[in-house]
Design an enzyme around this catalytic site. Structure first.
Site, PDB file in Angstrom:
ATOM      1  N   GLY A 292     -20.477  61.560 -59.624  1.00 22.58           N
ATOM      2  CA  GLY A 292     -20.567  61.830 -61.046  1.00 22.58           C
ATOM      3  C   GLY A 292     -21.228  60.674 -61.764  1.00 22.58           C
ATOM      4  O   GLY A 292     -21.835  59.794 -61.147  1.00 22.58           O
ATOM      5  N   GLY A 293     -21.086  60.653 -63.088  1.00 26.14           N
ATOM      6  CA  GLY A 293     -21.736  59.611 -63.863  1.00 26.14           C
ATOM      7  C   GLY A 293     -21.142  58.233 -63.628  1.00 26.14           C
ATOM      8  O   GLY A 293     -21.830  57.228 -63.716  1.00 26.14           O
TER       9      GLY A 293
ATOM     10  N   LYS B  26     -11.935  57.960 -54.623  1.00 26.35           N
ATOM     11  CA  LYS B  26     -12.894  57.842 -55.719  1.00 26.35           C
ATOM     12  C   LYS B  26     -13.207  56.370 -55.935  1.00 26.35           C
ATOM     13  O   LYS B  26     -12.298  55.558 -56.141  1.00 26.35           O
ATOM     14  CB  LYS B  26     -12.348  58.464 -57.002  1.00 26.35           C
ATOM     15  CG  LYS B  26     -13.354  58.499 -58.141  1.00 26.35           C
ATOM     16  CD  LYS B  26     -12.833  59.311 -59.322  1.00 26.35           C
ATOM     17  CE  LYS B  26     -13.868  59.417 -60.431  1.00 26.35           C
ATOM     18  NZ  LYS B  26     -13.394  60.246 -61.559  1.00 26.35           N
TER      19      LYS B  26
ATOM     20  N   VAL C 198     -17.010  60.309 -54.863  1.00 19.89           N
ATOM     21  CA  VAL C 198     -15.805  60.706 -54.140  1.00 19.89           C
ATOM     22  C   VAL C 198     -16.157  60.898 -52.668  1.00 19.89           C
ATOM     23  O   VAL C 198     -17.184  61.501 -52.341  1.00 19.89           O
ATOM     24  CB  VAL C 198     -15.203  61.998 -54.727  1.00 19.89           C
ATOM     25  CG1 VAL C 198     -13.951  62.395 -53.962  1.00 19.89           C
ATOM     26  CG2 VAL C 198     -14.874  61.811 -56.208  1.00 19.89           C
TER      27      VAL C 198
ATOM     28  N   GLY D 230     -18.386  57.641 -60.988  1.00 21.43           N
ATOM     29  CA  GLY D 230     -17.783  57.416 -59.686  1.00 21.43           C
ATOM     30  C   GLY D 230     -18.265  58.377 -58.630  1.00 21.43           C
ATOM     31  O   GLY D 230     -18.833  59.426 -58.938  1.00 21.43           O
TER      32      GLY D 230
ATOM     33  N   ILE E 180     -18.611  63.234 -50.637  1.00 24.38           N
ATOM     34  CA  ILE E 180     -18.312  64.567 -51.173  1.00 24.38           C
ATOM     35  C   ILE E 180     -19.132  64.858 -52.417  1.00 24.38           C
ATOM     36  O   ILE E 180     -19.845  65.857 -52.498  1.00 24.38           O
ATOM     37  CB  ILE E 180     -16.810  64.715 -51.501  1.00 24.38           C
ATOM     38  CG1 ILE E 180     -15.962  64.590 -50.230  1.00 24.38           C
ATOM     39  CG2 ILE E 180     -16.548  66.049 -52.186  1.00 24.38           C
ATOM     40  CD1 ILE E 180     -14.466  64.650 -50.487  1.00 24.38           C
TER      41      ILE E 180
ATOM     42  N   ASP F 290     -10.150  66.894 -72.367  1.00 25.91           N
ATOM     43  CA  ASP F 290     -11.335  67.484 -71.747  1.00 25.91           C
ATOM     44  C   ASP F 290     -10.943  68.655 -70.834  1.00 25.91           C
ATOM     45  O   ASP F 290     -11.371  68.736 -69.683  1.00 25.91           O
ATOM     46  CB  ASP F 290     -12.103  66.427 -70.952  1.00 25.91           C
ATOM     47  CG  ASP F 290     -13.580  66.785 -70.768  1.00 25.91           C
ATOM     48  OD1 ASP F 290     -14.107  67.588 -71.561  1.00 25.91           O
ATOM     49  OD2 ASP F 290     -14.203  66.269 -69.830  1.00 25.91           O
TER      50      ASP F 290
END
Length: 469
Positions: free
Chosen positions: A41-42, A61, A46, A44, A38, A156
């Site tokens: 990211g930095g 993940k 998905v 992990g 899918i 965040d």
């Protein structure tokens, strides 16, 4: 296709996935079988997955192999899992299973979501209607309320970490608790960056979070103020692509009220600005208090005109649209700086020229000047607007360090607007505000002026630009 060709194609596809560090379909993650990649990211990646017995869909993940040996990254991944398992709330993603792959990389399976992020929605619609703002903020605040009650600060809260699920009724999920902090004293809770600042996103961080000092739930309330501003206006309260300058603005500058940029009731200004107070003691004490104030501001008497639609009045507008040309797919630093420079120059120029800044987004500025009833004065005002547009176009053409990938359309149009009577009139709607209906779709060289903007002016009038069709 022959069997050999099919086998070769499968082998090449598998090699390509492996080269990118992605897991192959069919890989087992506990009781779940991975089906498709899918996103990454930095830290992990998905994958979509299904439970091998029940068939239940899930998103899995998995920690990236390249960072799997970093103690800090492992700590963050474990923190995210712990936080999600500690909070059970319909607006926070549910964890199904936690475990390790055969290569000992940690993973967790969670509910599978379909839809889009709030960031994508804002980019598509520029700014949101007040009812949509409230409809989205309520579940976000409910999720944060549950987290705060469990002793967890998100740290965040931004549009890309809010997911809007497809279907009705609309479901909203707060994502990414990877840098969340437990309010209870913990040895691992003082995780600072190498610069000595708390981790997070600089464009949404409260002053105490930036400085790495003691934080509590009010850093999330500050971030909600930034989020509210972006939802209402279409852009962040502070506009710069320099991280150090962004930090300085959050530490030192008071943001402009949202109603300076777009027509909004003053009650909403008060909500946003209180959320973004530099001193946390002056912010709302809880997300529950914030959402009550937001409901009152959006549903209050100033939000809806008691006598029906606001009255209309003739007006003239100068509309600036910033476009990026082919080859500008990536927003690098030089391009971002020039885009910001154009918008800042346009805002300042139109404001000095007496225009009401009725709409400002990430790539547009619309300045409006109300027209008097007398024909001679009305024509004089339209001529002044054309002069202002010409001056703006020339100033932008001469701007220093202009990026060749940036093109600016400057357009002028006269039509009606809806005006809410006040000491400083508020533009609340009208045909003039819908620039997509009268501004050209292609690039304009020079100033574009519609026939209603130039009506009654002679062809040799130096103040009259030639209309572009």
């Amino acid at each position: 296709m022959t069997d050999d060709e099919a086998e070769t194609r499968t082998f090449v596809y598998s090699e390509r996935l492996a080269a990118r560090g992605e897991l192959l379909p069919g890989t087992m993650a506990g009781e779940y079988i991975l089906e498709a990649f899918i996103a990454k990211g930095g830290c992990g990646a998905v994958y979509s997955a299904r439970h091998i017995r029940t068939g239940r869909r899930a998103a899995v993940k998995v920690l990236n192999e390249a960072v799997a040996h970093s103690a800090r990254v492992l700590d963050r991944f474990a923190r995210e899992i712990e936080v999600l398992r500690r909070i059970s709330h319909p607006n926070i993603v549910e964890i199904y299973e936690v475990g390790e792959l055969d290569d000992h990389r940690p993973f967790y399976a969670m509910e599978h979501l379909e839809g889009q992020t709030l960031d994508a929605l804002i980019k598509a619609e520029t700014r949101l209607a007040l009812r949509d703002v409230l409809e989205l903020m309520e579940p976000v605040c409910a999720a944060l309320g549950a987290a705060h009650a469990a002793g967890i600060i998100h740290r965040d809260v931004k549009a890309s970490n809010i997911f809007i699920c497809s279907g009705q009724p609309r479901t909203v999920k707060l994502l990414d608790f990877g840098i969340a902090k437990m309010m209870a004293p913990e040895e691992s809770s003082t995780w600072l960056t190498t610069a000595g600042r708390m981790p997070g996103t600089p464009s949404i961080m409260a002053p105490e979070q930036i400085l790495g000092g003691h934080i509590d739930a009010r850093v999330d309330i500050y971030a909600l103020g930034v989020l509210l501003h972006r939802m209402l206006v279409g852009r962040l309260p502070f506009h710069t692509h320099d991280t150090d300058e962004m930090v300085r603005k959050h530490l030192e500058e008071t943001p402009l009220p949202p109603s300076v940029r777009v027509p909004l009731p003053p009650e909403l200004d008060a909500v946003v600005l209180r959320c973004m107070e530099k001193q946390r003691e002056r912010r709302y004490g809880s997300v529950e208090e914030l959402i009550r104030a937001l409901r009152e501001a959006i549903g209050g008497p100033s939000s809806v005109s008691p006598g029906g639609p606001d009255p209309t009045q003739p007006a003239v507008a100068v509309y600036l649209e910033v476009r990026t040309r082919a080859g500008a797919d990536e927003l690098d630093e030089a391009l971002a700086v020039d885009l910001g420079q154009v918008l800042d120059l346009a805002e300042a120029h139109l404001s000095r020229a007496g225009f009401i800044l009725a709409s400002i987004t990430g790539n547009e500025v619309l300045g409006v000047r109300l027209l008097p009833g007398a024909a001679t004065e009305e024509r004089r005002e339209r001529r002044a607007a054309l002069d202002a547009a010409e001056a703006l176009h020339e100033m932008l053409a001469r701007r220093p360090d202009a990026d060749a990938r940036v093109h600016v359309n400057v357009c002028v149009h006269a039509d009606e607007v809806q005006v809410r009577p006040a000491a400083q009139p508020e533009i609340t709607g009208g045909a003039l505000m819908n620039a997509g209906q009268w501004a050209p779709a292609g690039e304009v060289h020079g100033v574009f002026a519609t026939p209603t903007a130039t009506a009654g002016m002679t062809s040799d009038d130096p103040a009259e630009p030639t209309p572009v069709r």
